[in-house]
Design a protein around this motif. Structure first.
Motif, PDB file in Angstrom:
ATOM      1  N   ARG A 199      -3.675  -8.723  11.584  1.00 45.66           N
ATOM      2  CA  ARG A 199      -3.257  -7.728  10.599  1.00 45.66           C
ATOM      3  C   ARG A 199      -2.095  -6.939  11.192  1.00 45.66           C
ATOM      4  N   ILE A 200      -0.912  -7.160  10.662  1.00 46.65           N
ATOM      5  CA  ILE A 200       0.314  -6.650  11.279  1.00 46.65           C
ATOM      6  C   ILE A 200       0.920  -5.544  10.419  1.00 46.65           C
ATOM      7  N   THR A 201       1.011  -4.346  10.998  1.00 44.72           N
ATOM      8  CA  THR A 201       1.732  -3.241  10.373  1.00 44.72           C
ATOM      9  C   THR A 201       2.834  -2.791  11.329  1.00 44.72           C
ATOM     10  N   GLN A 202       3.635  -1.857  10.899  1.00 49.24           N
ATOM     11  CA  GLN A 202       4.749  -1.397  11.733  1.00 49.24           C
ATOM     12  C   GLN A 202       4.258  -0.746  13.027  1.00 49.24           C
ATOM     13  N   SER A 203       3.110  -0.083  12.983  1.00 48.15           N
ATOM     14  CA  SER A 203       2.645   0.673  14.139  1.00 48.15           C
ATOM     15  C   SER A 203       1.584  -0.039  14.971  1.00 48.15           C
ATOM     16  N   LEU A 204       0.933  -1.075  14.422  1.00 46.99           N
ATOM     17  CA  LEU A 204      -0.216  -1.650  15.112  1.00 46.99           C
ATOM     18  C   LEU A 204      -0.482  -3.067  14.634  1.00 46.99           C
ATOM     19  N   THR A 205      -0.983  -3.913  15.548  1.00 45.69           N
ATOM     20  CA  THR A 205      -1.489  -5.238  15.194  1.00 45.69           C
ATOM     21  C   THR A 205      -2.968  -5.298  15.542  1.00 45.69           C
ATOM     22  N   ILE A 206      -3.782  -5.625  14.546  1.00 48.19           N
ATOM     23  CA  ILE A 206      -5.226  -5.722  14.731  1.00 48.19           C
ATOM     24  C   ILE A 206      -5.622  -7.191  14.683  1.00 48.19           C
ATOM     25  N   PHE A 207      -6.416  -7.627  15.658  1.00 52.26           N
ATOM     26  CA  PHE A 207      -6.936  -8.990  15.700  1.00 52.26           C
ATOM     27  C   PHE A 207      -8.379  -8.953  15.218  1.00 52.26           C
ATOM     28  N   ARG A 208      -8.684  -9.794  14.241  1.00 53.51           N
ATOM     29  CA  ARG A 208      -9.999  -9.745  13.625  1.00 53.51           C
ATOM     30  C   ARG A 208     -10.637 -11.139  13.636  1.00 53.51           C
ATOM     31  N   ARG A 217       0.810  -1.215   0.000  1.00 51.02           N
ATOM     32  CA  ARG A 217       0.000   0.000   0.000  1.00 51.02           C
ATOM     33  C   ARG A 217       0.847   1.271   0.000  1.00 51.02           C
ATOM     34  N   ASN A 218       2.019   1.213   0.639  1.00 47.67           N
ATOM     35  CA  ASN A 218       2.868   2.394   0.754  1.00 47.67           C
ATOM     36  C   ASN A 218       3.334   2.911  -0.602  1.00 47.67           C
ATOM     37  N   THR A 219       3.389   2.018  -1.592  1.00 42.18           N
ATOM     38  CA  THR A 219       3.801   2.413  -2.941  1.00 42.18           C
ATOM     39  C   THR A 219       2.802   3.372  -3.582  1.00 42.18           C
ATOM     40  N   PHE A 220       1.528   3.277  -3.185  1.00 39.94           N
ATOM     41  CA  PHE A 220       0.463   4.014  -3.870  1.00 39.94           C
ATOM     42  C   PHE A 220      -0.085   5.191  -3.073  1.00 39.94           C
ATOM     43  N   GLU A 221       0.011   5.143  -1.740  1.00 41.55           N
ATOM     44  CA  GLU A 221      -0.452   6.252  -0.922  1.00 41.55           C
ATOM     45  C   GLU A 221       0.261   6.214   0.420  1.00 41.55           C
ATOM     46  N   ASP A 222       0.063   7.236   1.224  1.00 38.21           N
ATOM     47  CA  ASP A 222       0.794   7.383   2.481  1.00 38.21           C
ATOM     48  C   ASP A 222       0.162   6.506   3.568  1.00 38.21           C
ATOM     49  N   SER A 223       0.330   5.190   3.431  1.00 35.37           N
ATOM     50  CA  SER A 223      -0.170   4.211   4.399  1.00 35.37           C
ATOM     51  C   SER A 223       0.839   3.079   4.510  1.00 35.37           C
ATOM     52  N   GLU A 224       0.758   2.352   5.615  1.00 30.67           N
ATOM     53  CA  GLU A 224       1.726   1.287   5.861  1.00 30.67           C
ATOM     54  C   GLU A 224       1.367   0.012   5.094  1.00 30.67           C
ATOM     55  N   ASN A 225       2.383  -0.724   4.687  1.00 28.81           N
ATOM     56  CA  ASN A 225       2.173  -2.065   4.162  1.00 28.81           C
ATOM     57  C   ASN A 225       1.710  -2.975   5.292  1.00 28.81           C
ATOM     58  N   SER A 228     -23.377 -14.104  -0.114  1.00 28.91           N
ATOM     59  CA  SER A 228     -22.892 -14.289   1.254  1.00 28.91           C
ATOM     60  C   SER A 228     -23.185 -13.066   2.103  1.00 28.91           C
ATOM     61  N   ILE A 229     -23.207 -13.291   3.415  1.00 30.02           N
ATOM     62  CA  ILE A 229     -23.276 -12.220   4.402  1.00 30.02           C
ATOM     63  C   ILE A 229     -22.248 -12.550   5.480  1.00 30.02           C
ATOM     64  N   GLU A 230     -21.487 -11.529   5.892  1.00 26.09           N
ATOM     65  CA  GLU A 230     -20.374 -11.770   6.815  1.00 26.09           C
ATOM     66  C   GLU A 230     -20.338 -10.674   7.875  1.00 26.09           C
ATOM     67  N   ASN A 231     -20.076 -11.091   9.122  1.00 28.45           N
ATOM     68  CA  ASN A 231     -19.864 -10.175  10.231  1.00 28.45           C
ATOM     69  C   ASN A 231     -18.411 -10.232  10.671  1.00 28.45           C
ATOM     70  N   LEU A 232     -17.845  -9.065  11.025  1.00 28.16           N
ATOM     71  CA  LEU A 232     -16.451  -8.976  11.436  1.00 28.16           C
ATOM     72  C   LEU A 232     -16.334  -8.169  12.722  1.00 28.16           C
ATOM     73  N   LEU A 233     -15.439  -8.584  13.592  1.00 24.03           N
ATOM     74  CA  LEU A 233     -15.074  -7.834  14.790  1.00 24.03           C
ATOM     75  C   LEU A 233     -13.571  -7.625  14.776  1.00 24.03           C
ATOM     76  N   SER A 234     -13.145  -6.350  14.876  1.00 21.09           N
ATOM     77  CA  SER A 234     -11.719  -6.009  14.898  1.00 21.09           C
ATOM     78  C   SER A 234     -11.380  -5.384  16.236  1.00 21.09           C
ATOM     79  N   VAL A 235     -10.309  -5.882  16.871  1.00 18.13           N
ATOM     80  CA  VAL A 235      -9.880  -5.341  18.160  1.00 18.13           C
ATOM     81  C   VAL A 235      -8.376  -5.098  18.120  1.00 18.13           C
ATOM     82  N   ALA A 236      -7.957  -4.049  18.817  1.00 20.62           N
ATOM     83  CA  ALA A 236      -6.537  -3.708  18.926  1.00 20.62           C
ATOM     84  C   ALA A 236      -6.317  -2.992  20.241  1.00 20.62           C
ATOM     85  N   LYS A 237      -5.055  -2.923  20.648  1.00 22.43           N
ATOM     86  CA  LYS A 237      -4.723  -2.401  21.966  1.00 22.43           C
ATOM     87  C   LYS A 237      -5.097  -0.936  22.139  1.00 22.43           C
ATOM     88  N   THR A 238      -4.870  -0.131  21.126  1.00 21.30           N
ATOM     89  CA  THR A 238      -4.998   1.327  21.266  1.00 21.30           C
ATOM     90  C   THR A 238      -6.233   1.900  20.572  1.00 21.30           C
TER      91      THR A 238
END
Length: 229
Positions: free
Chosen positions: A131-140, A95-103, A166-176
């Motif tokens: 989901r692991i980036t340099q600044s944060l890990t999100i558990f989904r 993603r960093n190649t295309f916009e100001d966001s982390e891979n 299909s129909i899908e529900n998601l829950l995302s949690v992270a420390k901060t």
């Protein structure tokens, strides 16, 4: 196609359209083409490789075509019974190649269960992701209910179309960050061009963080080719 199947199609499409109509005030739309290759090692073990390109087509209340990211994905799947399987996946998002966001590096653990009364196949899928980036890990954590069936007769033959919903529900949690709840509704048409190649075209509506005061509304146009080796 049975009347029962037709009712399912109408219900899914009505839900998709009604949600999309209500989403116009806060909408982002993407086009995502994908190429997937399935490789069966034996009767119980298989690989899936895919590459997808996500592009903006509508954002900030204007139309535009701009690449957002490229995803490279691999899944290894083990069939535990005829209708159950477990899988492990790894994905890298450029993603960093295309916009100001982390891979992003994403790890996935999956359980899938299917049931096929008559011509319709129902599927239940449970996934956990990191989901692991340099600044944060999100558990989904994700649950998806899906169905697919041929649109001509009771068995899918070469040259014939089929439906996937299909129909899908998601829950995302992270420390901060606060927990985020998402819902996704997908409707796709596919064609079996030959024994090893399928093409699919469809729409997906996502309501992201739907417990927030102003949820995000996202629409995807999917085009995909699936090759089995």
């Amino acid at each position: 196609m049975t009347t029962y199947s037709t009712k399912w199609i109408i219900l899914l499409l009505m839900l998709l359209v009604s949600n999309f109509v209500g989403a116009q005030d806060n909408l982002t739309a993407y086009w995502q083409p994908e190429l997937a290759v399935n490789y069966k090692v034996n009767g119980f073990y298989s690989h899936n490789f895919s590459i997808a390109n996500r592009n903006y087509v509508f954002s900030d209340e204007s139309f535009r075509l701009k690449t957002r990211q490229i995803d490279v994905v691999h899944f290894s799947t083990w069939k535990t019974t005829d209708n159950q399987s477990i899988a492990l996946g790894v994905q890298y998002r450029f993603r960093n190649t295309f916009e100001d966001s982390e891979n992003e590096l994403r790890l996935t653990q999956q359980y899938n269960f299917t049931k096929s009364p008559k011509a319709i196949r129902f599927g239940h899928r449970l996934r956990s992701e990191q989901r692991i980036t340099q600044s944060l890990t999100i558990f989904r954590f994700r649950y998806r209910f899906a169905m697919d069936f041929p649109l001509v007769g009771e068995k899918l033959d070469v040259g014939e179309p089929y439906f996937v919903g299909s129909i899908e529900n998601l829950l995302s949690v992270a420390k901060t960050t606060q927990p985020q709840h998402d819902i996704r509704l997908t409707s796709q048409l596919g064609w079996k061009l030959d024994e090893n190649l399928k093409l699919q075209l469809g729409l997906e509506y996502r309501m992201e963080d739907y417990t927030a005061t102003v949820p995000e509304n996202v629409l995807f146009l999917y085009t995909s080719a699936q090759l089995s080796l």
